[in-house]
Enzyme design. Structure first.
Site, PDB file in Angstrom:
ATOM      1  N   SER A 190       0.724  -1.205  -0.137  1.00  0.00           N
ATOM      2  CA  SER A 190       0.142   0.113   0.095  1.00  0.00           C
ATOM      3  C   SER A 190       0.794   1.375   0.088  1.00  0.00           C
ATOM      4  O   SER A 190       2.088   1.116   0.281  1.00  0.00           O
ATOM      5  CB  SER A 190      -0.731   0.032   1.186  1.00  0.00           C
ATOM      6  OG  SER A 190      -0.212   0.296   2.477  1.00  0.00           O
ATOM      7  N   ASP A 191       0.178   2.342  -0.436  1.00  0.00           N
ATOM      8  CA  ASP A 191       0.998   3.678  -0.174  1.00  0.00           C
ATOM      9  C   ASP A 191       0.823   3.758   1.469  1.00  0.00           C
ATOM     10  O   ASP A 191       0.016   3.050   2.097  1.00  0.00           O
ATOM     11  CB  ASP A 191       0.262   4.827  -0.814  1.00  0.00           C
ATOM     12  CG  ASP A 191       1.418   5.875  -1.197  1.00  0.00           C
ATOM     13  OD1 ASP A 191       2.248   6.056  -0.496  1.00  0.00           O
ATOM     14  OD2 ASP A 191       1.390   6.561  -2.284  1.00  0.00           O
ATOM     15  N   ALA A 192       1.570   4.908   1.985  1.00  0.00           N
ATOM     16  CA  ALA A 192       1.667   5.117   3.431  1.00  0.00           C
ATOM     17  C   ALA A 192       0.374   5.283   3.875  1.00  0.00           C
ATOM     18  O   ALA A 192      -0.479   6.084   3.578  1.00  0.00           O
ATOM     19  CB  ALA A 192       2.434   6.387   3.768  1.00  0.00           C
ATOM     20  N   ALA A 226      -2.094   3.735   3.723  1.00  0.00           N
ATOM     21  CA  ALA A 226      -3.353   3.711   3.069  1.00  0.00           C
ATOM     22  C   ALA A 226      -4.673   2.510   3.675  1.00  0.00           C
ATOM     23  O   ALA A 226      -5.591   2.634   3.440  1.00  0.00           O
ATOM     24  CB  ALA A 226      -3.066   3.225   1.844  1.00  0.00           C
TER      25      ALA A 226
END
Length: 592
Positions: free
Chosen positions: A270-272, A274
């Site tokens: 995931s992105d940070a 997310a």
């Protein structure tokens, strides 16, 4: 659609050997350790959550990010290998976007070369340096097609065209990964942000994107598919809602398209934060539900929201998930660690980095890449190349002697700028000339970036007063008046593009155009050099300044490359990968 089989799994080991080793690992791991492999912990002081060492010691971490310290890498790896229950090594990850110590032109600039050799060779050097520092994995390339130059992260991609974007995607994957994931001079690449992030509403970072499937298939997805075909090892899911479903919980994206249609066999991070943000986005009712939705969607690794580690075991215990479903997500993570040889070579030589960054060919490559990326926008009357016997040259502008603006946005944590600025490059080119300099009034963001408080060396100084600005303006005009040739260096600071750096206007910030007009009115020959991470509205300059060089954010050797082009020792190799709107209100604007 025909399913392909591309997965970023090339190495000396056969599929059967890797599967056998992964099976053996899974057989001895507890459920908690399996969930731990799905957890990426933050190694920086600002990172939320429990202390990294404590999580690693109990087998609760598969990867570490937000850390750039070779000695610390080895210390944490020792905890993982010698003290955790199953001794599984960590993947150390960081955003190495356009260079580690030797900085290359930003990705938008490299795309301007229209030459895949430029990003491939550049990212190979970035990988060599990053790996020597102890990193295994970079969060790049960014493959978001962007047709709205107001979006700050346009600087990280290849611009507006899917064909060019696909070519640059494959080249960057080859550069980062090479032909063998066990190569100790290469790193895992990560195709991000999957998918549609660059189509956010009005170019505002993190905002939703509404894209038809036709547009997705024909414009947004081709660079990601090219990355899969090139063997990219990992993907990163995007933050935003795609057609009202968050990308990090989007089963259609992460399972149907990525795995079933394209045959991707690596893993998705995931992105940070997310996964935890699925609650904020209204997609999940609570963190437990967010973990379930992320896991069911096929999102393998949670970047530092700790939603999986808090909830996955309970989801299995309550029957919402099976152990087999957890193992399905763990398998590609373990497989990549096996293929990279991390079990045999978990540590890095702490003296290697200084040897690697001392290689002269790295700086030579940076200079070459910058030359290939620069675009000659205008050269009326053949003003360029300038003659080297010129006696008095004035270099004017707030970016002319800025290492930060020359190297550009998205530096790795702890990086100390060391660029050759445009002023330094011109002085080196003209050792016998009188080269004077004046910055003119400062430029700064209207609203400070939250990166300024995070990144070392970005502490902001007080803004100039009106009196100070006026004095700097007049000093710049007088410096130009005394010269035979004027080189103006204008554009944006490094913090004006990148993440959390959207702009409503594409005009030159501050008083730069006013200063340009005042200097041009002196009647001196004027060359305009632009340092910027996005298209800018330069309407007056395009009609009144005879020579304009788009240098982008050109990297460590950027000043030397600019001087090479201005004085005829190199030919600018670039063509625009994006349109330049006359006004920000014209965006989104693109040529198809």
């Amino acid at each position: 659609m025909k399913k392909t089989k591309k997965s970023g799994t090339t190495s000396a080991l056969s599929e059967a050997e890797v599967t056998k080793r992964v099976d053996a690992l899974l057989a001895k791991m507890s459920l908690e350790e399996k969930v731990g492999q799905l957890n990426q912990v933050g190694g920086a002081e600002f990172a939320p959550g429990p202390k990294a060492e404590d999580q690693i010691r109990k087998g609760g971490a598969g990867s570490v990010l937000w850390l750039n310290d070779t000695k610390k890498f080895n210390e944490l790896q020792k905890v993982a290998v010698e003290e955790s229950p199953s001794g599984i090594p960590l993947l150390f990850a960081l955003d190495v976007i356009h260079g580690y110590r030797t900085i290359f032109p930003v990705p938008l600039a490299m795309a301007a070369s229209w030459d895949p050799n430029v990003p491939e060779k550049s990212q190979a050097v970035a990988a060599r340096e990053a790996r020597a520092a102890g990193l295994h994995w970079t969060f790049g390339p960014m493959l978001d097609i962007c047709r709205d130059a107001r979006w700050g992260r346009i600087v990280e991609g290849a611009g507006e065209d899917p064909f060019l974007g696909a070519a640059m995607a494959a080249a960057q994957v080859r550069g980062f990964q090479g032909d063998d994931l066990a190569d100790p001079e290469r790193v895992l690449a990560c195709a991000k942000h999957f998918a549609g992030y660059g189509y956010s509403d009005a170019g505002r970072d993190y905002d939703p994107a509404y894209i038809s499937e036709t547009q997705l298939r024909n414009t947004v997805l081709p660079p990601f598919k090219a990355a899969v075909d090139a063997g990219v090892a990992t993907f990163m899911s995007a933050y935003m809602d795609l057609n009202d479903v968050p990308a990090s919980g989007n089963r259609w994206l992460l399972r149907q398209v990525l795995r079933e249609e394209w045959g991707f066999e690596g893993f998705v991070v995931s992105d940070a934060f997310a996964v935890g943000n699925l609650v904020i986005q209204g997609h999940a009712k609570d963190r437990r539900d967010a973990a379930l939705r992320g896991l069911k969607a096929g999102l393998n690794m949670d970047m530092s929201s700790y939603t999986y580690t808090e909830n996955a075991a309970d989801l299995v215990a309550k029957g919402d998930l099976t152990v087999a479903e957890i193992e399905e997500l763990v398998r590609p993570i373990l497989a990549l660690k096996v293929r990279m040889g991390l079990f045999e070579r978990p540590y890095v030589d702490e003296g290697l980095l200084e040897q690697v960054i001392a290689r002269p060919d790295h700086r030579e490559a940076s200079r070459w890449a910058a030359q290939r990326s620069m675009v000659l926008l205008r050269n009326e009357g053949g003003l360029l190349p300038l003659k080297k016997d010129v006696q008095k040259v004035a270099v004017i502008g707030p970016l002319a002697d800025s290492m930060q603006a020359t190297e550009g946005s998205w530096m790795v944590f702890g990086h100390t700028p060391a660029a050759v600025t445009v002023l330094a490059g011109i002085r080196a080119k003209l050792p016998n000339a009188e080269v004077t300099y004046a910055s003119g009034p400062e430029i700064r963001r209207d609203i400070p970036s939250w990166f300024e408080t995070m990144m070392a060396g970005q502490a902001s100084k007080p803004a100039q007063t009106q009196e100070e600005s006026d004095a700097a303006f007049q000093a710049a005009v007088e410096t130009a008046r005394a010269a035979d040739q004027v080189i103006m260096v204008l554009g944006e600071t490094d913090l004006m593009s990148g993440e959390a750096a959207s702009r409503a206007s594409l005009d030159l910030p501050g008083r730069q155009e006013e200063l340009l007009k005042a200097v041009a009115a002196l009647g001196k020959p004027v060359v305009l050099v632009l340092l910027n991470g996005r298209p800018l509205s330069i309407n007056w300059a395009a009609e009144n300044i005879p020579a304009i060089l788009e240098a982008w954010e050109p990297g460590t050797e950027g000043g030397n490359a600019v001087a090479d082009i201005l004085f005829g020792d190199a030919v600018p190799g670039g063509k625009l990968p994006v349109g330049f709107p006359r006004k920000g209100s014209h965006a989104p604007l693109y040529y198809a």
